[in-house]
Design a protein around this motif. Structure first.
Motif, PDB file in Angstrom:
ATOM      1  N   LEU A 595       1.477  -1.102  -0.203  1.00  0.00           N
ATOM      2  CA  LEU A 595      -0.174   0.137  -0.061  1.00  0.00           C
ATOM      3  C   LEU A 595       0.647   1.661  -0.076  1.00  0.00           C
ATOM      4  N   GLY A 596       0.461   2.398  -0.772  1.00  0.00           N
ATOM      5  CA  GLY A 596       1.659   3.564  -0.978  1.00  0.00           C
ATOM      6  C   GLY A 596       1.683   3.272  -1.923  1.00  0.00           C
ATOM      7  N   SER A 597       2.350   2.333  -2.715  1.00  0.00           N
ATOM      8  CA  SER A 597       3.127   2.075  -3.436  1.00  0.00           C
ATOM      9  C   SER A 597       2.402   2.830  -4.707  1.00  0.00           C
ATOM     10  N   LEU A 598       3.287   3.314  -5.943  1.00  0.00           N
ATOM     11  CA  LEU A 598       2.870   3.697  -7.423  1.00  0.00           C
ATOM     12  C   LEU A 598       2.374   2.679  -7.954  1.00  0.00           C
ATOM     13  N   SER A 599       2.575   1.014  -7.535  1.00  0.00           N
ATOM     14  CA  SER A 599       2.600  -0.267  -8.447  1.00  0.00           C
ATOM     15  C   SER A 599       0.998   0.095  -7.921  1.00  0.00           C
ATOM     16  N   HIS A 600       0.949  -0.546  -6.709  1.00  0.00           N
ATOM     17  CA  HIS A 600      -0.780  -0.384  -6.369  1.00  0.00           C
ATOM     18  C   HIS A 600      -1.381   0.969  -6.967  1.00  0.00           C
ATOM     19  N   LEU A 601      -0.875   2.370  -6.971  1.00  0.00           N
ATOM     20  CA  LEU A 601      -1.820   2.828  -7.892  1.00  0.00           C
ATOM     21  C   LEU A 601      -2.053   2.931  -9.001  1.00  0.00           C
ATOM     22  N   LEU A 602      -1.360   1.998  -9.537  1.00  0.00           N
ATOM     23  CA  LEU A 602      -1.288   2.060 -11.066  1.00  0.00           C
ATOM     24  C   LEU A 602      -2.154   0.788 -10.972  1.00  0.00           C
ATOM     25  N   ASN A 603      -1.948  -0.413 -10.059  1.00  0.00           N
ATOM     26  CA  ASN A 603      -2.185  -1.387  -9.850  1.00  0.00           C
ATOM     27  C   ASN A 603      -1.256  -2.908 -10.858  1.00  0.00           C
ATOM     28  N   LYS A 605       2.791  -3.262 -11.995  1.00  0.00           N
ATOM     29  CA  LYS A 605       4.022  -3.069 -11.089  1.00  0.00           C
ATOM     30  C   LYS A 605       4.525  -2.470 -11.741  1.00  0.00           C
ATOM     31  N   ALA A 606       5.154  -1.227 -10.871  1.00  0.00           N
ATOM     32  CA  ALA A 606       5.713  -0.206 -11.752  1.00  0.00           C
ATOM     33  C   ALA A 606       7.817  -0.159 -11.080  1.00  0.00           C
ATOM     34  N   GLY A 607       8.609   0.465 -12.148  1.00  0.00           N
ATOM     35  CA  GLY A 607       9.109  -0.532 -11.988  1.00  0.00           C
ATOM     36  C   GLY A 607      10.142  -0.285 -10.575  1.00  0.00           C
ATOM     37  N   GLY A 608      11.252  -0.670 -10.484  1.00  0.00           N
ATOM     38  CA  GLY A 608      11.782   0.052  -8.896  1.00  0.00           C
ATOM     39  C   GLY A 608      11.215  -0.562  -8.240  1.00  0.00           C
ATOM     40  N   TYR A 609       9.845  -1.347  -8.115  1.00  0.00           N
ATOM     41  CA  TYR A 609       8.911  -1.958  -7.403  1.00  0.00           C
ATOM     42  C   TYR A 609       9.474  -3.213  -6.307  1.00  0.00           C
ATOM     43  N   GLN A 610       9.136  -3.440  -4.866  1.00  0.00           N
ATOM     44  CA  GLN A 610      10.211  -4.223  -4.443  1.00  0.00           C
ATOM     45  C   GLN A 610       8.994  -5.389  -3.885  1.00  0.00           C
ATOM     46  N   VAL A 611       8.499  -6.193  -3.871  1.00  0.00           N
ATOM     47  CA  VAL A 611       7.427  -7.321  -3.858  1.00  0.00           C
ATOM     48  C   VAL A 611       7.612  -7.619  -2.172  1.00  0.00           C
ATOM     49  N   LEU A 612       6.229  -7.023  -1.771  1.00  0.00           N
ATOM     50  CA  LEU A 612       5.634  -7.178  -0.732  1.00  0.00           C
ATOM     51  C   LEU A 612       6.311  -9.348  -0.348  1.00  0.00           C
ATOM     52  N   PRO A 613       6.623  -9.217   1.300  1.00  0.00           N
ATOM     53  CA  PRO A 613       7.455 -10.635   0.813  1.00  0.00           C
ATOM     54  C   PRO A 613       6.140 -11.769   1.616  1.00  0.00           C
ATOM     55  N   ASP A 614       5.845 -12.396   1.629  1.00  0.00           N
ATOM     56  CA  ASP A 614       5.320 -13.586   2.284  1.00  0.00           C
ATOM     57  C   ASP A 614       6.006 -13.439   3.763  1.00  0.00           C
ATOM     58  N   TRP A 615       4.241 -13.544   4.507  1.00  0.00           N
ATOM     59  CA  TRP A 615       5.033 -14.167   6.022  1.00  0.00           C
ATOM     60  C   TRP A 615       5.920 -15.300   6.631  1.00  0.00           C
ATOM     61  N   PRO A 616       6.869 -16.024   6.856  1.00  0.00           N
ATOM     62  CA  PRO A 616       7.364 -16.695   7.456  1.00  0.00           C
ATOM     63  C   PRO A 616       6.444 -18.000   7.845  1.00  0.00           C
ATOM     64  N   GLU A 617       6.649 -19.387   7.626  1.00  0.00           N
ATOM     65  CA  GLU A 617       6.131 -19.853   8.304  1.00  0.00           C
ATOM     66  C   GLU A 617       6.782 -20.103   9.792  1.00  0.00           C
ATOM     67  N   ALA A 618       8.432 -20.422   9.900  1.00  0.00           N
ATOM     68  CA  ALA A 618       8.306 -20.355  10.931  1.00  0.00           C
ATOM     69  C   ALA A 618       9.663 -18.878  11.363  1.00  0.00           C
TER      70      ALA A 618
END
Length: 989
Positions: A595-603, A605-618
């Motif tokens: 949220l708050g990123s340009l990729s979210h605004l445009l729906n 993936k914008a250049g330079g966007y870092q993917v939000l990682p998933d929560w770890p299992e452990a």
């Protein structure tokens, strides 16, 4: 004569830009600083107004050496703007910029670095790299901040410098000033966002500094820490089972989630996770909308469900701001309200639409209101929607009708009410309103068509009036799909449509063909001829899609001898039950973007966007964020005690540790209960015996093993493991300097070691015995020719086995070298018995650069990552030269190839022998035999670089009162610059 543009007199009197610029050039060439200052102010004002002042570059760049600070500042402002456009002229002044890097004024040093990093020419990459490294160690935090800003510029110019830049970033990340924090995190995000290990040791410090960092830095740090936390902590809502029912959640998932929750362990939040949430919460009151938005997205992605609600009030406050801010905030609120509907319900009226709102704001508010709709508030929301339908904004009215349809879909109790309201809109005078209503009614009728045959009949009558293609197509589809409910009206509609077929839009024509086919299959007596007529019209249509559809349907529904097997199933194909459409929010799946990123605004993936990682299992190991301050304090106190000649027993060391503990605990984690209990237990353990302290050392070694393996050259953390390491016997420096080193391992540092080779050669540590599990490795540059290849630097390596067992198969593997560099491994050492020492020689071609040679040092059981980085003085070999030859060669290496520095020699260094010894220790050069000396002798030294054979000439002119002048002439400017620095340091220490 009186101002006619065409006359010669007028042309002569019109002012042109060149005389004005000539005037400025004269002022810049003046000897008066006041005129220069006035000229620079006018030039900078021109730039601020958007006017082109590039033709003044030669006149301005001459004043970069001006002694007036105010003039110099403005010159650097100009140069930052035009250095990239006028690269050739900027390169001519590069030596002046380099001198500016050593100016006493911090603003000038920072401006010089800013200009240097603005010259986008690959040839000066080494100079920029050196300047950034120097600035990263500057006393001024403002200069260090500028160094952090220069890192992404250099990386974009030459990505091969990544490894060196990461070292600088690691050093700057340990900086404790708030001015630097935001800038270095931005550099980290640009250069190496995947190196999450660099953040571990600095995580708590960044959390604690966050409140005092400037607003721009706060946004960057918060976004980075959001992604860091998603990799290091467990999901705080793991036991919630999805929380409150999501807007479009499937009911089937509930049972499986309930059984999974029972099996999970109770969740306990990591203290570092809590530290991040606690320290960011006050920033919700920031005056900067970007900071509030950053904290809001952090809470949405990281906080427990019960705590997320605190962000709602802050986000609603931002909606009183400018429309641009409202747009971004509402985009994020629309996404949040799908999964966290409850937190915005108290603020429902804040999303009511004002007549003055722009259309895009109105549509987003509608989206939020629709997401917040439930059985309790739906009547209020529908009353609002009825008001909105009267608006003059057609796009907004269309969006409102779609919102009514979504409310009817999701809340079954009001479906009939909404449907009746939409049917009333069918008599609206505005065609667009009617058309949009038809499209929405069509979707709603698919849910319960048998109950609403009257509405279908009513819509069939509208085909004469509605001209919007999408609405006409929707009506025809409805009649065709549910023709069995309106058997008398459907054939008549087809008759009317057949008349106007040729004038209809393509989308309507396709639905007419579909209607004809369905009626042919259900009521062929009345519609057979009509269907053939429509198919014949379509056969000769201009659109090939329509021609193909007609040909396909004719073969499918009209049985002939050539009909295929599919014609038997025509009824099942055309009249199959179709699932009702789901009216979904366009924001439903947007929360996979941060949220708050340009990729979210445009729906997208914008250049330079870092993917939000998933929560770890452990949960990963939380000890990686522990900073070993206790060990550092112990090491420093041991050094100072030994330097003073005082006895330092084990008991004194333990006392010093006990004293330092409470202070460290409070600064690191703000006195969490768990950590207090840990510190108490560790105190009691330390007092027991030496054996227990040794076990503790082993544990710490195990925890920090990865860090130690990746650290090259002298990592002083390893020395602090035991007070008995001999290295501290020979070091005598201020305690604060050691604290800086211990807490912040810098770039490779050379320190005196336990073995001292013959002469003045320095020995460096390659592998500490604790890291090497009993195997210690040291090396020195032997300054002897490397016989297998004269273009390589000879490196003497000494292995010492302090372990109780023998070491086998010592060899080099996996050399990671910069382009052009080479390495000649030493022969494999098959066996090194316990307690024995052996020396070997290897050759490295550093390609005339101080880039480190990285490789793996392997035994039969382990591999250690090590690195050898040469001082610039070891990249050369001495050559014999007479004084006349020296002067002749020096005369050919003037201009940019000559660097001169003035210095003052201390009394103990004013003698001839001391000067010669210090210069030859710093660089592998030979002295040029002097002629009968003048009153103040000139010491000359000559050599050449090992790889390329470029001449290196050094002269030290001594004067009275210890004053001296150092001059270095070298074909390679970078080597010359670095050599001046090293020799200057050797002569002034």
């Amino acid at each position: 004569e009186n101002g006619v543009i065409g006359t010669p007199q007028t042309v002569l009197t019109l002012p042109s830009s060149s005389p004005r610029h000539d005037d400025l050039k004269e002022m810049l060439d003046s000897n008066k600083d006041s005129l220069k200052l006035e000229a620079m102010k006018r030039i900078v004002a021109m730039i601020a107004r958007g006017k082109n002042a590039s033709d003044l570059f030669p006149a301005v760049v001459k004043n970069v050496a001006c002694k007036n600070i105010e003039v110099k500042k403005l010159v650097y402002v100009y140069l930052v703007r035009y250095a990239e456009e006028q690269q050739d002229l900027a390169l001519l002044s590069i030596s002046t910029f380099q001198r500016g890097l050593k100016d006493p004024n911090q603003l000038i040093r920072a401006s010089a670095l800013r200009v240097l990093s603005s010259i986008r020419v690959t040839i000066i990459v080494p100079i920029m790299m050196l300047a950034i490294k120097e600035a990263a160690s500057d006393m001024s935090p403002y200069v260090r901040k500028t160094a952090a800003h220069a890192i992404p510029k250099l990386y974009s110019l030459d990505p091969e410098q990544k490894d060196c830049l990461i070292e600088v970033i690691e050093k700057l990340l340990a900086d404790k000033t708030t001015l630097v924090a935001g800038s270095v995190v931005m550099a980290f995000e640009e250069v190496c966002p995947e190196r999450i290990d660099l953040i571990h040791k600095n995580y708590r410090k960044l959390c604690n500094l966050l409140i005092d960092v400037e607003e721009w830095g706060q946004v960057v740090i918060i976004n980075m820490l959001t992604r860091y936390a998603r990799t290091q902590f467990l999901n705080p809502n793991m036991n919630e089972g999805g929380g409150e029912k999501a807007f479009y959640e499937e009911k089937e998932k509930k049972k499986t989630e309930a059984t999974a929750i029972v099996k999970r362990k109770p969740y306990v939040m990591d203290p570092d996770h809590r530290l991040l949430l606690r320290n960011t919460k006050p920033l919700l009151q920031s005056r900067n909308a970007a900071v509030v938005m950053a904290v809001a997205q952090l809470y949405f992605h990281l906080a427990p469900k019960a705590e997320v609600g605190v962000i709602a009030k802050a986000l609603v406050r931002l909606m009183r701001s400018h429309s641009e801010v409202q747009y971004v905030v509402l985009q994020n609120v629309a996404t949040m309200s799908i999964k966290r509907r409850g937190m915005f319900e108290p603020y429902l009226k804040s999303f009511y639409i004002r007549s003055t709102d722009p259309t895009q704001i109105k549509v987003l508010k509608l989206e939020v209101l629709t997401n917040l709709a439930n059985e309790t508030n739906i009547s209020t929301i529908l009353r609002e929607f009825q008001t909105y339908i009267k608006s003059n904004d057609k796009d907004f009215v269309a969006a409102t009708i779609q919102a009514i349809g979504r409310c009817a879909t999701n809340i079954g109790e009001v479906r009939d009410t909404c449907l009746n309201g939409l049917v009333q809109l069918l008599s609206n005078r505005d065609e667009l309103v009617v058309a949009e209503s038809v499209v929405v009614i069509k979707k709603l009728l698919q849910m319960q068509p048998e109950q609403h045959s009257d509405i279908i009949k009513h819509m069939a009558k509208l085909t004469d009036n509605i001209q919007v293609p999408m609405a006409r197509a929707s009506i025809l589809w409805l009649i065709g799909e549910y023709c069995e409910h309106v058997p008398k009206i459907a054939p008549d509609v087809l008759r009317k449509m057949a008349k106007t077929f040729t004038n209809e839009e393509d989308i309507v024509k396709l639905q007419i063909i579909n209607l004809a086919a369905k009626l042919y299959l259900t009521n062929s007596k009345q519609t057979k001829l009509l269907t053939q007529y429509v198919l014949n019209l379509a056969k000769y249509d201009q659109n090939y899609d329509i021609r193909d559809r007609a040909r396909f349907i004719r073969q499918l529904i009209v049985p002939t001898d050539k009909s295929g097997a599919l014609s038997k199933y025509a009824k099942k194909l055309f009249l199959a039950l179709k699932p009702a459409p789901v009216l979904e929010s366009p924001f439903k799946d947007r929360d996979h973007f941060q949220l708050g990123s340009l990729s979210h605004l445009l729906n997208a993936k914008a250049g330079g966007y870092q993917v939000l990682p998933d929560w770890p299992e452990a949960a990963p190991d939380p000890s990686v964020r522990n900073v070993e301050v206790k060990e550092s304090v112990r090491a420093v106190e041991t050094v100072t005690a030994r330097d003073r000649g005082e006895p330092s027993s084990g008991e004194e060391v333990k006392k010093s540790e006990k004293k330092s503990k409470p202070r460290i605990g409070s600064s690191e984690s703000e006195s969490e209960e768990d950590e207090d209990s840990e510190s108490e237990s560790s105190e009691s353990e330390e007092e027991e015996s030496e054996e227990e302290s040794e076990e503790e050392t082993k544990k710490k070694k195990k925890v920090g093993n990865e860090r130690l393996e990746n650290t090259h050259t002298t990592d002083i953390h390893t020395h602090s493991e035991r007070p008995s390491v001999q290295v501290f016997d020979t070091i005598c420096k201020p305690a604060w300097l050691y604290m800086q080193f211990l807490l912040n391992p810098p770039l490779p540092v050379s320190v005196p070691q336990t073995i001292v080779p013959s002469g003045n050669l320095k020995t460096y540590e390659l592998l500490h015995r604790i890291t090497g599990e009993g195997l210690s490795v040291e090396y020195c540059f032997s300054r002897q020719p490397f016989s297998p290849d004269p273009h390589m630097v000879a490196v003497k390596i000494q292995f010492t086995n302090s372990a109780t067992s023998e070491a086998k198969s010592l060899h080099v593997e996996d050399a990671k070298l910069q382009s052009g560099m080479r390495i000649k491994e030493f022969p494999e050492i098959e066996v090194l018995p316990a307690g024995e020492t052996v020396s070997v020689v290897m050759g490295i071609d550093f390609c005339d650069s101080t880039q480190a040679a990285n490789f793996q040092l392997c035994t039969h059981t382990r591999k250690f990552f090590v690195s050898i980085q040469p001082p610039v003085g070891e990249l050369m070999m001495p050559i014999f030269m007479t004084e006349n030859e020296f002067k002749k060669e020096q005369g050919q290496l003037m201009g940019m190839n000559e660097i001169t520095e003035k210095l003052t020699l201390e009394e103990k260094c004013q003698g001839e022998h001391a000067v010669v010894q210090r210069v030859t220790t710093a660089a592998n050069l030979s002295r040029v035999p002097p002629v009968p000396p003048p009153p103040f002798p000139i010491h000359r030294f000559a050599g050449k670089t090992v790889t390329s054979g470029s001449l290196v000439l050094v002269s030290v002119v001594t004067k009275e009162d210890g004053a001296a002048q150092l001059t270095v002439n070298c074909e390679k400017m970078v080597i010359g610059t670095m050599l001046v620095k090293d020799i200057l340091q050797a002569l002034t220490q």
